[in-house]
Design an enzyme around this catalytic site. Structure first.
Site, PDB file in Angstrom:
ATOM      1  N   HIS A 246       0.851  -1.197   0.000  1.00  0.00           N
ATOM      2  CA  HIS A 246       0.000   0.000   0.000  1.00  0.00           C
ATOM      3  C   HIS A 246       0.878   1.235   0.000  1.00  0.00           C
ATOM      4  O   HIS A 246       1.974   1.215   0.559  1.00  0.00           O
ATOM      5  CB  HIS A 246      -0.911   0.015   1.240  1.00  0.00           C
ATOM      6  CG  HIS A 246      -2.063   0.952   1.095  1.00  0.00           C
ATOM      7  ND1 HIS A 246      -1.976   2.285   1.425  1.00  0.00           N
ATOM      8  CD2 HIS A 246      -3.300   0.751   0.610  1.00  0.00           C
ATOM      9  CE1 HIS A 246      -3.135   2.865   1.158  1.00  0.00           C
ATOM     10  NE2 HIS A 246      -3.949   1.964   0.660  1.00  0.00           N
ATOM     11  N   GLU A 305      -7.839  -5.359  -0.415  1.00  0.00           N
ATOM     12  CA  GLU A 305      -8.351  -6.149  -1.534  1.00  0.00           C
ATOM     13  C   GLU A 305      -8.311  -7.647  -1.270  1.00  0.00           C
ATOM     14  O   GLU A 305      -9.060  -8.407  -1.864  1.00  0.00           O
ATOM     15  CB  GLU A 305      -7.563  -5.831  -2.808  1.00  0.00           C
ATOM     16  CG  GLU A 305      -7.573  -4.380  -3.227  1.00  0.00           C
ATOM     17  CD  GLU A 305      -8.914  -3.919  -3.752  1.00  0.00           C
ATOM     18  OE1 GLU A 305      -9.947  -4.366  -3.232  1.00  0.00           O
ATOM     19  OE2 GLU A 305      -8.922  -3.102  -4.669  1.00  0.00           O
TER      20      GLU A 305
HETATM   21  N1  ACO Z   1       4.136  -7.574  -4.459  1.00  0.00           N
HETATM   22  C1  ACO Z   1       5.471  -7.549  -4.644  1.00  0.00           C
HETATM   23  N2  ACO Z   1       6.233  -6.449  -4.548  1.00  0.00           N
HETATM   24  C2  ACO Z   1       5.607  -5.309  -4.228  1.00  0.00           C
HETATM   25  C3  ACO Z   1       4.222  -5.253  -4.007  1.00  0.00           C
HETATM   26  C4  ACO Z   1       3.482  -6.443  -4.125  1.00  0.00           C
HETATM   27  N3  ACO Z   1       2.165  -6.472  -3.945  1.00  0.00           N
HETATM   28  N4  ACO Z   1       3.873  -3.975  -3.714  1.00  0.00           N
HETATM   29  C5  ACO Z   1       5.003  -3.262  -3.776  1.00  0.00           C
HETATM   30  N5  ACO Z   1       6.037  -4.057  -4.070  1.00  0.00           N
HETATM   31  C6  ACO Z   1       7.446  -3.660  -4.202  1.00  0.00           C
HETATM   32  C7  ACO Z   1       7.679  -2.963  -5.536  1.00  0.00           C
HETATM   33  O1  ACO Z   1       8.018  -3.874  -6.554  1.00  0.00           O
HETATM   34  C8  ACO Z   1       8.814  -2.039  -5.185  1.00  0.00           C
HETATM   35  O2  ACO Z   1      10.009  -2.766  -5.180  1.00  0.00           O
HETATM   36  P1  ACO Z   1      11.332  -2.157  -5.874  1.00  0.00           P
HETATM   37  O3  ACO Z   1      11.593  -0.892  -5.105  1.00  0.00           O
HETATM   38  O4  ACO Z   1      12.340  -3.214  -5.683  1.00  0.00           O
HETATM   39  O5  ACO Z   1      10.962  -1.899  -7.296  1.00  0.00           O
HETATM   40  C9  ACO Z   1       8.539  -1.655  -3.720  1.00  0.00           C
HETATM   41  O6  ACO Z   1       7.741  -2.708  -3.196  1.00  0.00           O
HETATM   42  C10 ACO Z   1       7.776  -0.353  -3.605  1.00  0.00           C
HETATM   43  O7  ACO Z   1       6.670  -0.391  -4.479  1.00  0.00           O
HETATM   44  P2  ACO Z   1       5.942   0.900  -5.049  1.00  0.00           P
HETATM   45  O8  ACO Z   1       5.482   0.611  -6.440  1.00  0.00           O
HETATM   46  O9  ACO Z   1       6.799   2.104  -4.832  1.00  0.00           O
HETATM   47  O10 ACO Z   1       4.716   1.010  -4.095  1.00  0.00           O
HETATM   48  P3  ACO Z   1       3.506   1.956  -4.355  1.00  0.00           P
HETATM   49  O11 ACO Z   1       3.269   2.680  -3.100  1.00  0.00           O
HETATM   50  O12 ACO Z   1       3.652   2.769  -5.568  1.00  0.00           O
HETATM   51  O13 ACO Z   1       2.361   0.896  -4.695  1.00  0.00           O
HETATM   52  C11 ACO Z   1       0.579  -0.571  -4.611  1.00  0.00           C
HETATM   53  C12 ACO Z   1       1.338   0.557  -3.884  1.00  0.00           C
HETATM   54  C13 ACO Z   1       0.219  -0.083  -6.017  1.00  0.00           C
HETATM   55  C14 ACO Z   1      -0.705  -0.890  -3.862  1.00  0.00           C
HETATM   56  C15 ACO Z   1       1.491  -1.806  -4.703  1.00  0.00           C
HETATM   57  O14 ACO Z   1       1.812  -2.251  -3.409  1.00  0.00           O
HETATM   58  C16 ACO Z   1       0.880  -2.936  -5.541  1.00  0.00           C
HETATM   59  O15 ACO Z   1       1.035  -2.940  -6.752  1.00  0.00           O
HETATM   60  N6  ACO Z   1       0.140  -3.910  -4.894  1.00  0.00           N
HETATM   61  C17 ACO Z   1      -0.471  -4.976  -5.615  1.00  0.00           C
HETATM   62  C18 ACO Z   1      -1.819  -4.515  -6.210  1.00  0.00           C
HETATM   63  C19 ACO Z   1      -2.866  -4.282  -5.144  1.00  0.00           C
HETATM   64  O16 ACO Z   1      -2.998  -5.040  -4.193  1.00  0.00           O
HETATM   65  N7  ACO Z   1      -3.639  -3.191  -5.339  1.00  0.00           N
HETATM   66  C20 ACO Z   1      -4.697  -2.775  -4.398  1.00  0.00           C
HETATM   67  C21 ACO Z   1      -4.227  -1.665  -3.530  1.00  0.00           C
HETATM   68  S1  ACO Z   1      -5.391  -1.257  -2.265  1.00  0.00           S
HETATM   69  C22 ACO Z   1      -6.452  -0.139  -2.989  1.00  0.00           C
HETATM   70  O17 ACO Z   1      -6.102   0.668  -3.770  1.00  0.00           O
HETATM   71  C23 ACO Z   1      -7.835  -0.204  -2.628  1.00  0.00           C
END
Ligand code: ACO
Length: 363
Positions: A246, A305
């Site tokens: 998140h 989610e």
């Molecule tokens: N699985 C694996 N790795 C992850 C995940 C995940 N679910 N979420 C983040 N990371 C990693 C990224 O790859 C990144 O790694 P890196 O720095 O080595 O590239 C690091 O953690 C930081 O990720 P960001 O993209 O900077 O995190 P951001 O805050 O932009 O994204 C998000 C948040 C979009 C929710 C992300 O965690 C994600 O894609 N989750 C999976 C999709 C999901 O569950 N979406 C629903 C969100 S809840 C809602 O909106 C209601």
């Protein structure tokens, strides 16, 4: 410049606060743990709309007028043609909402709350080759949604679970879709335009489009013993684990626990789903351990989610409808934020940093 506006404060709000360090969600001064499973959807509508749309009718009158609006908007269901039926349910919902008039008053707001609740069940039934069922205005919002899906007499447990879901996701700070709603509202375009922009932002898999894929992931994993290998393999291939991570929470998303609680209560009435919950718990444990080992610098925990997928599945919503159900619950938050922005905010107009080529200087 902050890519993704991370940590940028872009609005003042009295509506909700997301404490990402403590894992707490506060809605109008009330912690989510005191709302989910206790307040009804109509209670939360009254709570979020207070002071933003003129004098608020009492709770009974509000429920009556919302029911009336569900009956009114049902007329638009006739506009679902073959071309629209090809689209995903959330896109059908968006297309029908685009037919509604814009406005800034309580009537418009109630119509916009009613619309997704009526359009989604109708679209789902038509996709299955069944006729849409007209709303029953005297039912509660949650009960009527289940009735329009086809439950002749929705059970008390199912209604309570859907109510808990709608309340849990009603508002959540300045998330992407709420920000989209506020940007549009800042131009004084009207609530329908704000809600349409918000739906567009919601449907992406990084926001509200994740719960369907959560279920796909659980199906692909199949048994608790497969979890570790499957999850490691997915991460090796550069995939993200749906339902984890998140932007704001650095700990567990409190909404995940609210929904897990609602799911456990619901499961008493739907024991067939017990195996899937056990699988989900095993996947959650495994995913948290793997993510912690692989990304020690980035705390990644379960988000809303993950248990949304299980709860909506137990309520018999097909997975392609999950984003639409999210929209049904979040519309109240979008409207409240849009009103707050229109009443108190300025036009949202940030600047960009130009990094393209400059015109050639004349010799
Ligand atoms: N699985 C694996 N790795 C992850 C995940 C995940 N679910 N979420 C983040 N990371 C990693 C990224 O790859 C990144 O790694 P890196 O720095 O080595 O590239 C690091 O953690 C930081 O990720 P960001 O993209 O900077 O995190 P951001 O805050 O932009 O994204 C998000 C948040 C979009 C929710 C992300 O965690 C994600 O894609 N989750 C999976 C999709 C999901 O569950 N979406 C629903 C969100 S809840 C809602 O909106 C209601």
């Amino acid at each position: 410049m902050k890519n993704g506006l991370e940590d940028v404060v872009a609005a003042e709000t009295q509506l909700s606060h997301v404490d990402g360090e403590a894992g707490q969600l506060i809605i109008r001064g009330i912690s989510l743990d005191h709302l989910a499973g206790q307040a009804s959807y109509e209670d939360v509508v009254a709570l979020l709309f207070e002071g933003l749309l003129g004098p608020m009718p009492d709770r009974t009158e509000l429920a009556r007028r919302l029911g009336e609006k569900r009956a009114d908007v049902f007329a638009h269901v006739g506009a679902i043609d073959d071309a629209l039926l090809e689209l995903p349910p959330v896109d059908i919902m968006r297309a029908l909402i685009a037919r509604l008039p814009d406005g800034d008053d309580l009537e418009t707001a109630l119509r916009l709350l009613a619309a997704p609740a009526v359009f989604l069940p109708a679209a789902l039934r038509l996709k299955r080759g069944e006729s849409p069922l007209a709303p029953t205005p005297a039912l509660s919002h949650a009960a009527d949604i289940l009735a329009m899906l086809g439950a002749k007499l929705p059970s008390r447990q199912d209604v309570a679970a859907l109510d808990a879901y709608l309340v849990t996701i009603s508002d959540h700070g300045l998330n992407a879709s709420t920000f989209a709603s506020r940007v549009v509202a800042s131009t004084k375009a009207g609530l329908t335009s704000s809600v349409l922009a918000a739906i567009g932002a919601l449907k992406g898999p990084l926001h509200g489009g994740a719960p369907g894929p959560v279920l796909d992931m659980l199906d692909a994993i199949g048994t608790p013993e497969n979890a570790e290998t499957w999850l490691s393999d997915a991460l090796d291939h550069g995939e993200r684990l749906m339902g984890f991570g998140h932007r704001v929470y650095r700990v567990r998303d409190p909404r995940a626990d609210a929904l897990k609680g609602a799911l456990k209560r619901l499961i008493v009435a739907h024991p067939a789903n017990r195996d899937r919950i056990q699988l989900a718990e095993a996947v959650e444990r495994s995913a948290l351990a793997i993510l912690k080992a692989r990304k020690p610098e980035r705390p990644l925990d379960v988000n809303v989610e993950f248990y949304t997928a299980l709860l909506l599945d137990a309520l018999n919503f097909p997975r392609e409808a999950f984003t639409g159900v999210f929209a049904i619950g979040r519309t109240v938050g979008w409207i409240a934020h849009a009103r707050e922005q229109a009443l108190e905010g300025r036009l949202i107009r940030p600047r960009s940093l130009y990094v393209g080529p400059l015109p050639q200087q004349a010799a």
